[in-house]
Design a protein around this motif. Sequence first.
Motif, mmCIF file in Angstrom:
data_model
loop_
_atom_site.group_PDB
_atom_site.id
_atom_site.type_symbol
_atom_site.label_atom_id
_atom_site.label_comp_id
_atom_site.label_asym_id
_atom_site.label_seq_id
_atom_site.Cartn_x
_atom_site.Cartn_y
_atom_site.Cartn_z
ATOM 1 N N ALA A 41 1.098 -1.450 0.372
ATOM 2 C CA ALA A 41 0.167 -0.140 0.092
ATOM 3 C C ALA A 41 1.313 1.088 0.142
ATOM 4 N N ALA A 42 1.589 0.911 0.906
ATOM 5 C CA ALA A 42 2.522 2.959 0.871
ATOM 6 C C ALA A 42 3.189 2.300 -0.657
ATOM 7 N N LEU A 43 3.787 1.532 -1.221
ATOM 8 C CA LEU A 43 4.519 1.148 -2.450
ATOM 9 C C LEU A 43 3.131 2.148 -3.467
ATOM 10 N N GLU A 44 2.091 1.457 -3.250
ATOM 11 C CA GLU A 44 1.155 2.471 -4.539
ATOM 12 C C GLU A 44 1.140 3.848 -3.985
ATOM 13 N N LEU A 45 0.817 4.241 -3.051
ATOM 14 C CA LEU A 45 0.571 5.409 -2.818
ATOM 15 C C LEU A 45 1.931 6.895 -3.141
ATOM 16 N N THR B 117 10.344 -4.191 -8.414
ATOM 17 C CA THR B 117 9.462 -4.843 -8.956
ATOM 18 C C THR B 117 7.854 -3.695 -8.867
ATOM 19 N N ALA B 118 7.051 -4.369 -7.908
ATOM 20 C CA ALA B 118 6.274 -3.393 -7.383
ATOM 21 C C ALA B 118 6.353 -2.192 -7.742
ATOM 22 N N LEU B 119 7.281 -1.415 -7.407
ATOM 23 C CA LEU B 119 7.432 -0.316 -7.293
ATOM 24 C C LEU B 119 7.255 0.355 -9.235
ATOM 25 N N ARG B 120 7.852 -0.218 -10.280
ATOM 26 C CA ARG B 120 8.181 0.082 -10.549
ATOM 27 C C ARG B 120 6.390 -0.134 -11.415
ATOM 28 N N LEU B 121 5.674 -1.714 -11.511
ATOM 29 C CA LEU B 121 4.425 -1.811 -11.714
ATOM 30 C C LEU B 121 3.459 -0.899 -11.798
ATOM 31 N N ALA B 122 3.614 -0.288 -10.616
ATOM 32 C CA ALA B 122 2.109 0.443 -10.295
ATOM 33 C C ALA B 122 2.678 2.232 -10.451
ATOM 34 N N ARG B 123 3.957 2.672 -11.040
ATOM 35 C CA ARG B 123 4.658 3.930 -11.432
ATOM 36 C C ARG B 123 3.858 3.518 -13.752
ATOM 37 N N GLN B 124 4.163 2.842 -13.279
ATOM 38 C CA GLN B 124 3.480 2.617 -15.121
ATOM 39 C C GLN B 124 2.474 2.505 -15.084
ATOM 40 N N LEU B 125 1.401 2.096 -14.260
ATOM 41 C CA LEU B 125 -0.446 1.828 -14.026
ATOM 42 C C LEU B 125 -0.139 3.319 -14.118
ATOM 43 N N ARG B 126 0.318 3.873 -13.004
ATOM 44 C CA ARG B 126 -0.196 5.515 -13.016
ATOM 45 C C ARG B 126 0.037 6.311 -14.085
ATOM 46 N N ASP B 127 1.197 6.318 -14.668
ATOM 47 C CA ASP B 127 1.572 6.822 -16.152
ATOM 48 C C ASP B 127 0.428 6.814 -17.159
ATOM 49 N N ALA B 128 0.209 5.137 -16.989
ATOM 50 C CA ALA B 128 -0.694 4.892 -18.077
ATOM 51 C C ALA B 128 -2.728 5.099 -17.761
ATOM 52 N N GLY B 129 -2.738 5.611 -16.655
ATOM 53 C CA GLY B 129 -3.582 6.340 -16.091
ATOM 54 C C GLY B 129 -5.253 5.365 -16.094
ATOM 55 N N ALA B 130 -4.348 4.120 -15.465
ATOM 56 C CA ALA B 130 -4.957 2.597 -15.007
ATOM 57 C C ALA B 130 -6.038 3.370 -13.723
#
Length: 260
Positions: free
Chosen positions: A9-13, A247-260
């Motif tokens: 949750a902290a990484l996603e935030l 890896t989790a942080l990279r995926l979360a950042r990529q999702l954020r950039d994709a507008g997901a």
Amino acid sequence: MTSEPGLRAALELVARSPALLVASDFDGVLAPLVDDPMTSRALPGTLDDLCALAALPSTYAALVSGRDLATLAQLTGQGADSPLTLIGGHGAQSTRADIGITLSETEQASLDAVTVALHAALGGVPGARLELKPTATVLHTRTATPPDAAEAGRRAAEVLAEHPELTVLRGKDVVEVTPLVVDKGSALAALARALDVDAVVYFGDDVTDENVFIRLTPADLGIKVGLGATHAAQRVAGPPDVAAALTALRLARQLRDAGA
């Protein structure tokens, strides 16, 4: 120890921050600790994830180490074309022109004098060795027995007591001596200011990494690797967990950039 859901949750935030700096120590964090420091290697995928993060919009990545800059670049394979900022010598060196320090003639003379004195004092102590860096001299005792490590520490302390002008940094089985007043926290703060980021994520395992953790704000995320008291908000057990977190942080950042 913080639960995995709490860390996730902290990484996603923090991944939702407009501009983000992701930084990590090397030894004991990306790379498991080894007796021969020149055999240290990052776990597969860790450097790839850092480089992938650095390639994303408004995202930056850095390695912050006590290693000298040349050795850090050699062990990580990050050359002049790397997207990562490399900070060596606890902040004394950097691949960025606006971060890093060089020794004056007086400082160099002081470092040379203490290095000669330490060589003489530590002769004959098994497992104790000195590493010479451009801006520091380091006593390593990782391969010494506990009694020999204690003896090396006692002899080194006697020498250092004669050189109050020097800064002493103590880590895991290391004592680093430098004429500079530097620390990882100051160096990373300077980089964050230069990049004008909104948040910082930092992974560290050593006592010297506490200088970073203690400077972090509620918008940032500090992750302590391993046991020991810490100012970091989160904790993981070891380098494999760091790899998973990156890896989790990279995926979360990529999702954020994709507008997901």
